[in-house]
Design an enzyme around this catalytic site. Structure first.
Site, mmCIF file in Angstrom:
data_model
loop_
_atom_site.group_PDB
_atom_site.id
_atom_site.type_symbol
_atom_site.label_atom_id
_atom_site.label_comp_id
_atom_site.label_asym_id
_atom_site.label_seq_id
_atom_site.Cartn_x
_atom_site.Cartn_y
_atom_site.Cartn_z
ATOM 1 N NE ARG A 16 -3.586 0.067 2.662
ATOM 2 C CZ ARG A 16 -4.263 0.249 3.797
ATOM 3 N NH1 ARG A 16 -4.308 -0.725 4.689
ATOM 4 N NH2 ARG A 16 -4.885 1.386 4.040
ATOM 5 C CG MET A 17 3.917 1.763 2.615
ATOM 6 S SD MET A 17 3.720 3.340 3.433
ATOM 7 C CE MET A 17 3.919 2.851 5.132
#
Length: 242
Positions: A16-17
């Site tokens: 998700r980063m």
């Protein structure tokens, strides 16, 4: 502190980063998140630090060295992640802290508060906080200083949703009870995962006492996105400037 150990959960991906770097290695104020946690635990002078890593977690293993690591072969939930460290705690009877590796802002003062509460005879101690918007967090249901349960927002009654004391994630266990509690956690749920938060229900069923202490909203902050990572970075820089 003697007879205090810590398990850091560090098997999370940085998906998700939008990064190939493991999440706990994402930098906050120039250092990997997990390094801030280790530095704090060293200040508290815990006797043992074990990090749970993914099968491809060599970078995390290198970062936390010389402290030992244990591999969570499959990501089957937070309870399963902690059980992955069981081999490192054979016969251990001290306190065991469980800390998520993407929460680098906890202070030694909060850890000491947790350990003090544990010493009062509670087998499990959680850390709670009071956010402005508690909607997405699990609630800590307290009664006369005892923790009765952790209830997720989606499962909470209207009365429980009105509670603003929320679960930060960090927990402390009596070392001689932790893995017995974890062994009793079921994965009979929608995701098929073993949730660490179910430890409260299990402990109470075993006749054990549970409680919670409070930390600041700032300390409970975690990073799941680049935006949240930037917020942690700003908070850490501001804290250092003080």
């Amino acid at each position: 502190m003697k007879n205090v150990a810590a398990i850091i959960l560090g098997a999370g991906k940085g998906t998700r980063m939008k990064s190939d770097l493991p999440k706990v290695l994402m930098p906050v104020d120039g250092k990997p998140m997990i390094r801030h946690i280790i530095d704090m635990l060293e200040e508290v002078k815990v006797d043992k630090i074990v990090t749970v890593i993914a099968p491809d977690g060599d970078l995390v293993k290198k970062e936390v060295a010389p402290y030992p690591t244990c591999v969570q072969e499959k990501q089957l939930g937070t309870g399963h992640a902690v059980r992955s460290a069981q081999s490192e705690f054979s016969g251990y009877r001290g306190d065991i802290l469980v800390i998520f590796g993407d929460q680098p802002l906890y202070t030694k003062e909060t850890i000491k508060k947790v350990l003090k509460k544990r010493a009062e005879g509670y087998s499990v101690v959680c850390v709670g906080f009071r956010p402005d918007d508690p909607a997405r967090y699990g609630r800590l249901v307290m009664k006369k200083g005892n923790l009765e349960r952790i209830v997720e927002y989606k499962d909470a009654s209207e009365e429980e949703r009105a509670i603003n004391f929320c679960n930060s994630g960090i927990m402390c266990f009596a070392g001689d009870k932790l893995f017995e509690i974890l062994a009793a956690i079921s994965n009979e749920n929608v995701t098929g995962e073993y949730y660490l938060t179910d430890a409260i229900e299990i402990a109470l069923r075993m006749g054990l006492k549970c409680s919670a202490v409070e930390c600041s909203v700032e300390e409970a902050s975690a990073a799941n996105t680049q935006e949240e990572l930037a917020q942690l970075d700003a908070i850490m820089k501001k804290r250092k400037a003080k």
